[in-house]
Design a protein around this motif. Structure first.
Motif, mmCIF file in Angstrom:
data_model
loop_
_atom_site.group_PDB
_atom_site.id
_atom_site.type_symbol
_atom_site.label_atom_id
_atom_site.label_comp_id
_atom_site.label_asym_id
_atom_site.label_seq_id
_atom_site.Cartn_x
_atom_site.Cartn_y
_atom_site.Cartn_z
ATOM 1 N N ARG A 163 8.238 -2.171 -9.352
ATOM 2 C CA ARG A 163 6.821 -2.213 -8.997
ATOM 3 C C ARG A 163 6.236 -3.603 -9.273
ATOM 4 N NH1 ARG A 163 3.605 1.641 -7.852
ATOM 5 N NH2 ARG A 163 4.996 3.218 -8.750
ATOM 6 N N GLU B 112 4.442 -5.991 -6.486
ATOM 7 C CA GLU B 112 3.054 -6.412 -6.654
ATOM 8 C C GLU B 112 2.910 -7.920 -6.855
ATOM 9 O OE1 GLU B 112 1.697 -4.078 -9.911
ATOM 10 O OE2 GLU B 112 1.458 -2.251 -8.719
ATOM 11 N N SER C 91 2.339 2.236 -3.352
ATOM 12 C CA SER C 91 1.345 2.560 -4.363
ATOM 13 C C SER C 91 0.887 4.009 -4.240
ATOM 14 C CB SER C 91 0.122 1.627 -4.226
ATOM 15 O OG SER C 91 0.511 0.275 -4.397
ATOM 16 N N ARG C 92 1.308 4.696 -3.183
ATOM 17 C CA ARG C 92 0.867 6.058 -2.931
ATOM 18 C C ARG C 92 1.705 7.068 -3.706
ATOM 19 N NH1 ARG C 92 0.212 5.306 3.627
ATOM 20 N NH2 ARG C 92 -1.874 4.390 3.570
ATOM 21 N N GLY D 145 5.706 6.446 -4.392
ATOM 22 C CA GLY D 145 5.377 5.608 -5.538
ATOM 23 C C GLY D 145 6.045 6.055 -6.813
ATOM 24 N N ARG E 273 0.826 -1.205 0.000
ATOM 25 C CA ARG E 273 0.000 0.000 0.000
ATOM 26 C C ARG E 273 0.866 1.263 0.000
ATOM 27 N NH1 ARG E 273 -2.872 -1.419 3.893
ATOM 28 N NH2 ARG E 273 -1.906 -0.244 5.590
#
Length: 302
Positions: free
Chosen positions: A80, A84, A67-68, A72, A64
């Motif tokens: 990434r 993920e 992803s911000r 990010g 999380r």
């Protein structure tokens, strides 16, 4: 995990104190039933989050957070994808199996480096500064080693495979009955020897034949005057270039083995106190000098 998916197992787990309290790592030593020669080291999602000071159940804060906005933007497409798509594996604890999601140690280091870069480029939000500060502390803590080295050591993986690696080397380079011969030398001798010579592990030894030369230099050359010449006569090479027996078999419990064991104790004592191979050899040459003899090498080269 479905039956069609790759089955990845870990038999080794341990806390890595350099990354923080309760941060555990695993060695993925088995894939689809096959033991791995160079297994991957991983941190669980929970451990990765905890190392950076993130608090969450199951490590969900790790994904999380990256992803911000802000942090990010410092994560490239390749990194990434790794974040993920964590590795899913089973840790085989005695009597149970634990399903774990984790990241390779190399991926975790990439994350730390990305956080440092984001701070330099001003991409972090004020609430994210602590991530870069923690990343910097972790990289400093790992400055004199690699994370994989720590994981291999702390989980006990190296201790297990080192024993087999040493046995393989002795079998190949110290010829017949090497396993029996190895028991004449304390196990600690082999571990101390490789560390003194500047290698983290026998796995890192590119020329295992060096072991025979080191043993000649540290033991037979210094044990007693003319011992290697005498052993070469008692135990000559055959036409194939091999010897029928190991040199130590010509020593006795009353004469030879006691002196050999006493000599090894002294050698290991110098290994313990020396800060480098150079210092160790200076100590050896002063306290246990070689005897002036000429002879053939009793161990094979590759």
């Amino acid at each position: 995990m479905s039956e069609k998916e790759t089955m990845i197992y870990s038999h080794y787990r341990a806390p890595i104190s350099q990354l923080g309290e309760g941060v555990e790592a695993y060695v993925l030593d088995e894939i689809d039933g096959q033991k791995q020669d160079r297994p991957r080291c991983v941190l669980s999602k929970r451990a990765s989050a905890a190392a950076l000071g993130l608090k969450s159940e199951g490590g969900s804060a790790f994904l999380r957070t990256f992803s911000r906005k802000g942090v990010g933007s410092a994560i490239d497409e390749n990194l990434r994808f790794k974040i993920e798509n964590p590795i899913v594996f089973k840790y085989l604890d005695p009597g149970s199996e634990l399903l774990v999601h984790g990241y390779e140690t190399s991926t975790f280091i990439e994350v730390l480096q990305a956080l440092m870069k984001a701070r330099r480029t001003g991409d972090l939000a004020p609430s994210q500064y602590f991530l870069a500060e923690n990343a910097e502390m972790l990289l400093v803590a790992l400055a004199n080693t690699t994370l994989d080295t720590l994981v291999y050591q702390e989980t006990g993986y190296w201790t297990v495979v080192e024993g087999q690696k040493i046995s393989d080397i002795l079998d190949k380079y110290l010829v017949d009955q090497a396993r029996k011969w190895a028991k004449t030398f304390p196990d600690d001798f082999w571990f101390k020897l490789i560390k003194t010579k500047g290698y983290p592990s026998y796995l890192a030894l590119k020329r295992p034949s060096f072991v025979g030369h080191w043993v000649n230099d540290l033991v037979y050359d210094r044990l007693a005057p003319g011992i290697r010449e005498k052993l070469n006569k008692l135990n000559p090479r055959t036409d194939s270039g091999r010897r029928k027996k190991m040199h130590h078999q010509f020593t006795s419990e009353a004469h030879g083995l006691p002196e050999l064991r006493e000599h090894l104790v002294k050698v290991m004592a110098y290994m313990d106190v020396a800060s480098s191979d150079q210092q160790f050899m200076r100590m050896m040459n002063k306290a246990l000098p070689k005897f002036n003899t000429t002879y053939e090498m009793p161990f094979d080269e590759d």
